[in-house]
Each structure stands twice: as C-alpha cells, then as structure tokens.
Design a protein around this motif. Structure first.
Motif, mmCIF file in Angstrom:
data_model
loop_
_atom_site.group_PDB
_atom_site.id
_atom_site.type_symbol
_atom_site.label_atom_id
_atom_site.label_comp_id
_atom_site.label_asym_id
_atom_site.label_seq_id
_atom_site.Cartn_x
_atom_site.Cartn_y
_atom_site.Cartn_z
ATOM 1 N N VAL A 147 12.911 49.615 55.295
ATOM 2 C CA VAL A 147 13.269 50.508 54.194
ATOM 3 C C VAL A 147 14.685 50.211 53.706
ATOM 4 C CG1 VAL A 147 13.696 52.909 53.559
ATOM 5 C CG2 VAL A 147 11.688 52.327 54.894
ATOM 6 N N ALA A 148 15.577 49.842 54.625
ATOM 7 C CA ALA A 148 16.944 49.502 54.224
ATOM 8 C C ALA A 148 16.956 48.293 53.293
ATOM 9 C CB ALA A 148 17.795 49.224 55.458
ATOM 10 N N VAL A 149 16.018 47.374 53.501
ATOM 11 C CA VAL A 149 15.928 46.187 52.640
ATOM 12 C C VAL A 149 15.239 46.526 51.315
ATOM 13 C CG1 VAL A 149 14.918 43.887 52.410
ATOM 14 C CG2 VAL A 149 15.954 44.588 54.566
ATOM 15 N N LEU A 150 14.120 47.270 51.399
ATOM 16 C CA LEU A 150 13.319 47.564 50.210
ATOM 17 C C LEU A 150 13.888 48.716 49.386
ATOM 18 C CD1 LEU A 150 9.706 47.292 51.708
ATOM 19 C CD2 LEU A 150 11.008 45.538 50.485
ATOM 20 N N GLY A 151 14.607 49.631 50.049
ATOM 21 C CA GLY A 151 15.127 50.806 49.360
ATOM 22 C C GLY A 151 14.300 52.032 49.687
ATOM 23 N N PRO A 152 14.889 53.245 49.602
ATOM 24 C CA PRO A 152 14.161 54.478 49.916
ATOM 25 C C PRO A 152 13.103 54.786 48.868
ATOM 26 C CG PRO A 152 16.332 54.986 49.037
ATOM 27 C CD PRO A 152 16.283 53.499 49.213
ATOM 28 N N GLY A 153 12.113 55.562 49.282
ATOM 29 C CA GLY A 153 11.026 55.943 48.382
ATOM 30 C C GLY A 153 9.706 55.995 49.124
ATOM 31 N N LEU A 154 8.732 56.685 48.545
ATOM 32 C CA LEU A 154 7.442 56.856 49.205
ATOM 33 C C LEU A 154 6.723 55.530 49.412
ATOM 34 C CD1 LEU A 154 5.934 60.122 47.639
ATOM 35 C CD2 LEU A 154 6.667 59.751 49.992
ATOM 36 N N ARG A 155 6.679 54.694 48.371
ATOM 37 C CA ARG A 155 5.946 53.427 48.484
ATOM 38 C C ARG A 155 6.529 52.539 49.572
ATOM 39 N NH1 ARG A 155 5.859 49.468 43.387
ATOM 40 N NH2 ARG A 155 8.059 49.342 44.017
ATOM 41 N N ASN A 156 7.838 52.414 49.613
ATOM 42 C CA ASN A 156 8.472 51.580 50.623
ATOM 43 C C ASN A 156 8.338 52.189 52.017
ATOM 44 O OD1 ASN A 156 9.227 49.827 48.604
ATOM 45 N ND2 ASN A 156 11.269 50.710 48.364
ATOM 46 N N THR A 157 8.280 53.519 52.089
ATOM 47 C CA THR A 157 8.046 54.178 53.372
ATOM 48 C C THR A 157 6.668 53.813 53.912
ATOM 49 O OG1 THR A 157 9.494 56.038 52.832
ATOM 50 C CG2 THR A 157 7.818 56.416 54.521
ATOM 51 N N ILE A 158 5.659 53.834 53.043
ATOM 52 C CA ILE A 158 4.302 53.468 53.451
ATOM 53 C C ILE A 158 4.268 52.032 53.951
ATOM 54 C CG2 ILE A 158 1.966 53.052 52.592
ATOM 55 C CD1 ILE A 158 2.407 55.406 50.659
ATOM 56 N N SER A 231 12.023 60.152 56.169
ATOM 57 C CA SER A 231 12.449 61.129 55.164
ATOM 58 C C SER A 231 13.568 62.013 55.710
ATOM 59 C CB SER A 231 11.260 61.993 54.731
ATOM 60 O OG SER A 231 10.272 61.216 54.095
ATOM 61 N N PHE A 232 13.487 62.358 56.998
ATOM 62 C CA PHE A 232 14.526 63.186 57.614
ATOM 63 C C PHE A 232 15.859 62.447 57.642
ATOM 64 C CE2 PHE A 232 16.890 64.639 61.389
ATOM 65 C CZ PHE A 232 17.028 65.976 61.070
ATOM 66 N N LEU A 233 15.799 61.123 57.730
ATOM 67 C CA LEU A 233 17.021 60.314 57.726
ATOM 68 C C LEU A 233 17.500 60.002 56.308
ATOM 69 C CD1 LEU A 233 16.116 57.810 60.582
ATOM 70 C CD2 LEU A 233 17.700 59.741 60.715
ATOM 71 N N GLY A 234 16.755 60.498 55.310
ATOM 72 C CA GLY A 234 17.135 60.258 53.930
ATOM 73 C C GLY A 234 16.655 58.935 53.375
ATOM 74 N N LEU A 235 15.732 58.247 54.092
ATOM 75 C CA LEU A 235 15.254 56.931 53.672
ATOM 76 C C LEU A 235 13.835 56.969 53.114
ATOM 77 C CD1 LEU A 235 16.550 54.840 56.717
ATOM 78 C CD2 LEU A 235 17.573 55.014 54.444
ATOM 79 N N GLY A 236 13.173 58.117 53.214
ATOM 80 C CA GLY A 236 11.793 58.215 52.753
ATOM 81 C C GLY A 236 11.699 58.940 51.425
ATOM 82 N N ALA A 237 10.823 59.956 51.393
ATOM 83 C CA ALA A 237 10.667 60.760 50.175
ATOM 84 C C ALA A 237 11.984 61.457 49.845
ATOM 85 C CB ALA A 237 9.564 61.788 50.375
ATOM 86 N N GLN A 238 12.268 61.517 48.564
ATOM 87 C CA GLN A 238 13.525 62.105 48.112
ATOM 88 C C GLN A 238 13.272 63.479 47.493
ATOM 89 O OE1 GLN A 238 16.560 60.297 48.670
ATOM 90 N NE2 GLN A 238 15.022 59.230 49.896
ATOM 91 N N PRO A 239 14.198 64.438 47.703
ATOM 92 C CA PRO A 239 14.055 65.759 47.073
ATOM 93 C C PRO A 239 13.959 65.617 45.561
ATOM 94 C CG PRO A 239 15.816 65.751 48.715
ATOM 95 C CD PRO A 239 15.400 64.336 48.517
ATOM 96 N N PRO A 240 13.193 66.469 44.860
ATOM 97 C CA PRO A 240 12.527 67.689 45.359
ATOM 98 C C PRO A 240 11.089 67.474 45.826
ATOM 99 C CG PRO A 240 12.383 67.617 42.977
ATOM 100 C CD PRO A 240 13.111 66.369 43.386
#
Length: 269
Positions: A147-158, A231-240
C-alpha cells in the motif's frame, strides 16, 4: 445429438459430485461452517443496508454529536452526529466486498502457482522457494509495504491483502495436487494423449478444489481484519467512507469521551 445429450448429462453429474464433495468436506470443519454463517449474515446486512439502516451513512445531525446509545440512535452517534448503526450496516457491504475480492485475488494466483508446482516437478522447487520467500514477510508488514508503494485507497487495499494471502493457497493446492498427480485415471488420460493443460483443468483442479474452498472460508475473516488494520493505520479506506477500520481509526480520538464510538466498530471487526 444423442451423444451431446449424454455428454451434457455426464458433465452435470460430475459437477454435482464435485459440489457434494466440497459440501461434505466443509461440513467436517466447524470453524468453516461458523465462518460461512457469519459471512452470510454480514453479506445479507450489507446487501439490505439501504432498507435496514435507519439513516444514511453520511447523514449528519449537528445537534446530536457524540450522543450515547438511545432510542433514536441505537448504537449512538459520532463526532458529526452520524448514526453509528447505519454506518456499520453500510460498512458491512464494504468490508465483505474487500474480503471477498482479496480472497479471489489470493485464490486465483495461489491456486495457479500450486497447480504448476504440484504437477510439474521441474518447476516445483523454483515456485516453492519463491513462496517460502513470500511467506518470510509478515502478512501485515507485506500489505503495508504494498500500500505504501501503490498509495492508500480501497482498491490498493484489496490488492495488498490479496497478494498477502497467496502463499497459503499455493501450499494447500500444491499438497493436494501431489496426492492426486499419480492416480490411475490421470495416467490413463496421459496414455490417451490428453494434454497436460486439459488434464489439470478437467481432472486435477476439480479434485483439489475442496480444501481450497474451505481455506477461503477460513481466511475471509483474516482478509477483512487485514483491510481493517490498514484502514486503522490510515492506509486503507479514507474518511468519510463507512469502513469499519476507518471508523475505528477516527474513533480512537474519542475513546474516553464516547466509549460507544470505538466499541461497536471493534466488535464488528
């Protein structure tokens, strides 16, 4: 025409047999059955969330911020006056979608590698050494790096969670393939000139799919937990976005003032 009907009937019977084998193996594992029931519950809640949720996931009530559980808001509200129960229901859809997508990615890649390694001894050592190296990295650490390479977000989390689960599927599939590789019916297929690719797809894969499905039901929860951790680390889904891990990430700042804000997303996870 009659030959085609007979072939279709035989194929249908084989499919029913494979499903019966999978269900029989699944019933033997109580953890898998329990996980399947829990998954079905959250999937149902997620699908029906637009009809079951009392409020919209982003509907704000400024005069009801950080209210404890009450008749109007059964699980309380957050810092923006949003109903936590409604956000959890909508979050069930997001979290289960992440888990299912990650399992599909891990399963498709892992099963393919396991089939190749188990069926062809010449490439077995190379593939399994790669898998061993893959497993040397802790699951969450590997997901964070991706995720650090690809960037935060739902798609990259998956993608990150899915790639982290590949080694388990590869090893299970390889072990199953090794047990059926020398069976008589495979030798007969080879003697008839059937190609290796066709043997793998038509004969090997259906006979090793049962443990893979069981593994999928057991690891789906881990995939959801991994996505929530990112997401809890701020690297996954972003608020809201009403994702459980993201909700817990935001709630950590209110853990003393509003206990319900963090308790219910944590219980859901």
């Amino acid at each position: 025409m009659n030959e085609q009907v007979r072939n279709d009937t035989a194929l249908s019977k084989r499919r029913k047999t494979y499903l019966a084998i999978v269900w029989g193996e699944l019933k033997k594992n109580r953890g898998a059955i329990g996980g399947l029931i829990l998954i079905a519950f959250f999937v149902t809640v997620g699908i029906l969330s637009p009809y079951l949720a009392p409020y919209g996931p982003t509907a704000m009530h400024r005069d009801r911020r950080l209210q404890p559980p009450s008749r109007l808001h059964l699980l309380g509200t957050d810092e923006h006056g949003r109903d936590i129960l409604s956000r959890l229901m909508y979050g069930a859809r997001i979290s289960t979608n992440i888990g299912i997508a990650a399992v599909l990615i891990a399963g498709s890649i892992g099963v393919s590698l396991g089939l190749v390694a188990g069926y062809w001894p010449k490439v077995d050592n190379v593939v399994m050494r790669i898998i061993d190296l893959w497993m040397a990295f802790p699951f969450l650490l590997l997901a964070i790096a991706i995720v650090a390479v690809l960037g935060p977000g739902l798609r990259n989390t998956i993608i990150a969670v899915g790639l982290g689960g590949v080694p388990g599927y590869a090893r299970v599939t390889r072990g199953s393939v090794l047990s059926v590789r020398e069976m008589d019916y495979l030798e007969a297929a080879r003697a008839m000139g059937v190609s290796d690719q066709r043997i793998i797809i038509r004969h090997v894969l259906p006979n090793v799919i049962a443990p893979v499905i069981i593994l999928a039901t057991l690891t789906l929860g881990n995939s959801i937990l991994g996505a929530a951790s990112l997401s809890f680390l701020g690297l996954g889904a972003q608020p809201p976005t009403p994702e459980w891990g993201a909700m817990l990430y935001t709630a950590r700042g209110y853990i003393h003032a509003a206990w319900w804000y963090s308790i219910f997303p944590g219980l859901s996870i």
